[in-house]
Design a protein around this motif. Structure first.
Motif, PDB file in Angstrom:
ATOM      1  N   LYS A  64     -80.031  41.523  34.740  1.00 62.65           N
ATOM      2  CA  LYS A  64     -79.977  42.324  35.958  1.00 62.65           C
ATOM      3  C   LYS A  64     -80.171  41.421  37.171  1.00 62.65           C
ATOM      4  N   THR A  65     -79.160  41.366  38.028  1.00 64.54           N
ATOM      5  CA  THR A  65     -79.233  40.614  39.271  1.00 64.54           C
ATOM      6  C   THR A  65     -79.499  41.575  40.427  1.00 64.54           C
ATOM      7  N   LEU A  66     -79.661  41.027  41.620  1.00 65.21           N
ATOM      8  CA  LEU A  66     -79.891  41.879  42.787  1.00 65.21           C
ATOM      9  C   LEU A  66     -78.720  42.837  43.018  1.00 65.21           C
ATOM     10  N   MET A  67     -77.506  42.321  42.884  1.00 58.96           N
ATOM     11  CA  MET A  67     -76.337  43.168  43.086  1.00 58.96           C
ATOM     12  C   MET A  67     -76.300  44.285  42.056  1.00 58.96           C
ATOM     13  N   PHE A  68     -76.617  43.968  40.831  1.00 62.51           N
ATOM     14  CA  PHE A  68     -76.591  44.998  39.793  1.00 62.51           C
ATOM     15  C   PHE A  68     -77.748  45.979  39.980  1.00 62.51           C
ATOM     16  N   GLN A  69     -78.857  45.514  40.506  1.00 55.68           N
ATOM     17  CA  GLN A  69     -79.973  46.413  40.775  1.00 55.68           C
ATOM     18  C   GLN A  69     -79.607  47.433  41.850  1.00 55.68           C
TER      19      GLN A  69
END
Length: 311
Positions: free
Chosen positions: A263-268
């Motif tokens: 989970k990356t920031l964009m996916f979060q």
């Protein structure tokens, strides 16, 4: 005495009138040509950006008619969330590996394609092709390749009596898998940009270096690489921004799992805003990502560009 004054004032008035007409005409042409572009930017870029910041100040669920103003409460919750350090680490690790690996691999591939090879045009096309493919389609394709039971990679490893790792369930394989696929997709684009730069390096500089006794490695490090500085700087910025905003491959291959390890920031932003429905909290994460992108870009422009040699 009054007549000469009128003779001078009238031409000056005419010139001033002509300048004003020319200025109005230029402004009209500018608005006609650039106005639609600015309108599109305002409607589809700046307006959503400001709305996202406004929503980040609200406790608002997606689709709800009710919203409560909480100020910086969403930001405070995100910074105090135990998951935040892992998300940041995953984001930075993914960006670092894909940017550094993509630039190194792309440059090496460009050097290989810059030679006189049979079918060089076809090889260049095949190399660049993955970049134009849909990220979702690429992700689904590589799911079957990495399948530990029936995947192509498992079959190849079986030839050497090597068991396939559990790419989708055991750390650190899921993140490594996504990094590999990202490099495969982007390295052709980097190679094409570097190839254009290599072909613009003056041949007389290489010939002069050869006459001075410089070897291939020294010529590359002292002449070719510095002249590729503007291209390297351009790729550094664009690849960094792309990596920090990467979503499609993660969504297609791991959906942020296992246990949030990819989970990356964009996916979060996607998970909080659209899966859970916490639009206000998701907007706060999106604002944090925007600030991170802005800070990184400013640092690159301020410090890295100083080392760039423009021809």
């Amino acid at each position: 005495m009054g007549s000469p004054t009128l003779g001078i004032a009238v031409p000056e008035t005419r010139r001033a009138t002509a300048r004003r007409k020319k200025l109005r005409r230029n402004i009209g042409i500018f608005l006609l040509l650039a106005g639609p572009n600015y309108l599109v930017l305002m409607v589809f870029t700046y307006r959503p950006m400001f709305l996202s910041f406004y929503y980040s100040l609200l406790n608002w669920n997606l689709g709800s008619q009710m919203a409560q103003f909480v100020g910086l409460g969403n930001y405070a919750e995100w910074f105090n969330d135990p998951e935040t350090p892992r998300v940041l680490l995953t984001t930075l690790l993914y960006a670092l590996c894909t940017v550094a690996g993509g630039m190194a691999g792309g440059l090496a591939l460009a050097l290989a394609l810059n030679r006189k090879l049979a079918g060089r045009g076809i090889v260049r096309t095949v190399t660049f092709a993955p970049y134009v493919l849909s990220g979702i389609a690429v992700g689904f394709l590589w799911i079957y390749i990495f399948n530990p039971n029936i995947g192509l990679l498992a079959i190849v490893l079986g030839w050497f009596d090597v068991a396939s790792p559990e790419w989708f369930t055991q750390q650190p394989w899921p993140l490594l898998m996504i990094i590999v696929v990202t490099l495969w997709k982007h390295v052709g684009y980097v190679a094409l940009i570097y190839l254009a730069g290599l072909q613009s390096v003056p041949q007389d500089l290489r010939d002069a270096a050869a006459l001075d006794g410089a070897g291939t490695l020294r010529t590359f490090s002292r002449i070719t690489l510095p002249l590729l500085g503007p291209i390297t700087f351009f790729l550094l910025i664009t690849l960094t921004l792309s990596a920090l905003q990467s979503f499609d491959l993660i969504r297609a291959m791991t959906n942020g799992g296992p246990l949030g390890s990819t989970k990356t920031l964009m996916f979060q932003v996607y998970v909080e805003g659209f899966q859970i429905g916490r639009a206000g909290y998701g907007s706060a994460v999106a604002t944090v990502l925007f600030v991170l992108l802005l800070v990184i870009t400013v640092i690159q422009m301020k410090f890295v560009e100083r080392r760039v040699h423009y021809q």
